[in-house]
Motif scaffolding. Structure first.
Motif, PDB file in Angstrom:
ATOM      1  N   SER A  83      39.320  34.812  38.696  1.00  0.00           N
ATOM      2  CA  SER A  83      39.968  33.540  39.015  1.00  0.00           C
ATOM      3  C   SER A  83      39.654  33.220  40.469  1.00  0.00           C
ATOM      4  O   SER A  83      39.204  34.084  41.226  1.00  0.00           O
ATOM      5  N   SER A  84      39.899  31.989  40.872  1.00  0.00           N
ATOM      6  CA  SER A  84      39.565  31.588  42.239  1.00  0.00           C
ATOM      7  C   SER A  84      40.297  32.410  43.294  1.00  0.00           C
ATOM      8  O   SER A  84      39.777  32.636  44.375  1.00  0.00           O
ATOM      9  N   ASP A  85      41.503  32.910  42.976  1.00  0.00           N
ATOM     10  CA  ASP A  85      42.252  33.715  43.943  1.00  0.00           C
ATOM     11  C   ASP A  85      42.001  35.217  43.795  1.00  0.00           C
ATOM     12  O   ASP A  85      42.504  36.013  44.573  1.00  0.00           O
ATOM     13  N   GLY A  86      41.225  35.618  42.771  1.00  0.00           N
ATOM     14  CA  GLY A  86      40.889  37.023  42.570  1.00  0.00           C
ATOM     15  C   GLY A  86      41.978  37.848  41.915  1.00  0.00           C
ATOM     16  O   GLY A  86      41.812  39.047  41.717  1.00  0.00           O
ATOM     17  N   HIS A  87      43.098  37.243  41.512  1.00  0.00           N
ATOM     18  CA  HIS A  87      44.198  37.992  40.911  1.00  0.00           C
ATOM     19  C   HIS A  87      44.045  38.217  39.406  1.00  0.00           C
ATOM     20  O   HIS A  87      44.870  38.903  38.799  1.00  0.00           O
ATOM     21  N   PHE A  88      43.023  37.625  38.837  1.00  0.00           N
ATOM     22  CA  PHE A  88      42.761  37.774  37.404  1.00  0.00           C
ATOM     23  C   PHE A  88      41.259  37.978  37.233  1.00  0.00           C
ATOM     24  O   PHE A  88      40.468  37.169  37.707  1.00  0.00           O
ATOM     25  N   ASN A 108      42.069  42.290  33.897  1.00  0.00           N
ATOM     26  CA  ASN A 108      42.962  42.874  34.894  1.00  0.00           C
ATOM     27  C   ASN A 108      43.787  41.744  35.492  1.00  0.00           C
ATOM     28  O   ASN A 108      43.230  40.729  35.915  1.00  0.00           O
ATOM     29  N   VAL A 109      45.100  41.941  35.515  1.00  0.00           N
ATOM     30  CA  VAL A 109      46.016  40.926  36.036  1.00  0.00           C
ATOM     31  C   VAL A 109      46.820  41.572  37.166  1.00  0.00           C
ATOM     32  O   VAL A 109      47.503  42.577  36.958  1.00  0.00           O
ATOM     33  N   ALA A 110      46.732  40.979  38.350  1.00  0.00           N
ATOM     34  CA  ALA A 110      47.426  41.510  39.522  1.00  0.00           C
ATOM     35  C   ALA A 110      48.943  41.450  39.324  1.00  0.00           C
ATOM     36  O   ALA A 110      49.450  40.605  38.583  1.00  0.00           O
ATOM     37  N   PRO A 111      49.690  42.355  39.985  1.00  0.00           N
ATOM     38  CA  PRO A 111      51.152  42.337  39.887  1.00  0.00           C
ATOM     39  C   PRO A 111      51.727  40.961  40.222  1.00  0.00           C
ATOM     40  O   PRO A 111      51.340  40.345  41.215  1.00  0.00           O
ATOM     41  N   GLY A 112      52.615  40.480  39.365  1.00  0.00           N
ATOM     42  CA  GLY A 112      53.272  39.205  39.589  1.00  0.00           C
ATOM     43  C   GLY A 112      52.428  37.975  39.311  1.00  0.00           C
ATOM     44  O   GLY A 112      52.923  36.859  39.361  1.00  0.00           O
ATOM     45  N   HIS A 113      51.161  38.154  38.996  1.00  0.00           N
ATOM     46  CA  HIS A 113      50.271  37.005  38.795  1.00  0.00           C
ATOM     47  C   HIS A 113      50.438  36.414  37.398  1.00  0.00           C
ATOM     48  O   HIS A 113      50.620  37.120  36.418  1.00  0.00           O
ATOM     49  N   GLU A 114      50.363  35.081  37.324  1.00  0.00           N
ATOM     50  CA  GLU A 114      50.368  34.384  36.042  1.00  0.00           C
ATOM     51  C   GLU A 114      49.057  33.609  35.937  1.00  0.00           C
ATOM     52  O   GLU A 114      48.722  32.823  36.823  1.00  0.00           O
ATOM     53  N   GLU A 115      48.315  33.850  34.862  1.00  0.00           N
ATOM     54  CA  GLU A 115      47.041  33.161  34.645  1.00  0.00           C
ATOM     55  C   GLU A 115      47.204  32.149  33.525  1.00  0.00           C
ATOM     56  O   GLU A 115      47.555  32.494  32.396  1.00  0.00           O
ATOM     57  N   TYR A 116      46.939  30.893  33.849  1.00  0.00           N
ATOM     58  CA  TYR A 116      47.004  29.806  32.882  1.00  0.00           C
ATOM     59  C   TYR A 116      45.630  29.633  32.251  1.00  0.00           C
ATOM     60  O   TYR A 116      44.622  29.602  32.942  1.00  0.00           O
ATOM     61  N   CYS A 117      45.592  29.538  30.933  1.00  0.00           N
ATOM     62  CA  CYS A 117      44.336  29.349  30.213  1.00  0.00           C
ATOM     63  C   CYS A 117      44.416  28.060  29.401  1.00  0.00           C
ATOM     64  O   CYS A 117      45.390  27.846  28.677  1.00  0.00           O
TER      65      CYS A 117
END
Length: 185
Positions: A83-88, A108-117
């Motif tokens: 993702s653009s922020d690197g958290h996903f 891989n999903v960073a702690p606390g991160h929410e990825e919208y698809c």
């Protein structure tokens, strides 16, 4: 072959222009042109928008496999898209061609991160297994589902959906995307 070259081949095969792709994907024509020329590296969300607009699996933009037979994907040569922020991050776990009806990914999903698809093409299903961590998955208007290590879920992915890491460590997920039909590309 890079993403830009694959994009140009898909456009040529489908008889589409950059202008038509920009209109169908909601992305700017200049950005798509820079991507096609190899001047920029797209984020995962941009790749999904383009793949959905072309009616092909996202894998056909990031990898191609034209030969038959055994193929080994070595860990040291892995290709990760983020993702653009690197958290996903997403790593394709087998090579793709544009006619494949199934894709397999390590997420891989960073702690606390929410990825919208965004919604995938009609009829697309996602099957997800949590290897490490605790995640919440939402799909369309269905209630959110909380999954722990070893839990699995299958859901309709032709509607907007999200993955949210509820824990304090990076979540590791295995994802299989199943397409009903893909465009001949």
């Amino acid at each position: 072959m890079g993403v830009g070259n694959r994009l140009r081949l898909l456009l040529a095969h489908q008889g589409r222009s950059l202008e038509r792709l920009a209109a169908a994907s909601g992305l700017g024509e200049a950005s798509i042109g820079k991507l096609a020329d190899g001047e920029i590296t797209p984020s995962l969300s941009v790749l999904w928008k383009i793949a959905n607009a072309l009616g092909v699996p996202v894998g056909s933009l990031i990898s191609d496999r034209r030969r038959r037979g055994t193929f080994v994907l070595r860990n040291e040569s892995k290709s990760v898209i983020s993702s653009s922020d690197g958290h996903f991050t997403s790593r394709a776990l087998f090579p793709h061609d544009s006619k494949r009806l199934v894709e397999f990914y390590e997420l891989n999903v960073a702690p606390g991160h929410e990825e919208y698809c965004e919604a995938h093409t009609p009829g697309t299903l996602e099957s997800l297994v949590v290897v490490r961590g605790c995640v919440e998955v939402t799909s369309g208007k269905e209630p959110a589902q909380t999954l722990g290590e070893g839990d699995a879920i299958v859901f309709e992915a032709d509607v907007p959906h999200t993955y949210r890491n509820l824990g304090s460590v990076a979540a590791l997920l295995y994802l299989v995307i199943s397409y009903v039909n893909v465009a001949d590309a």
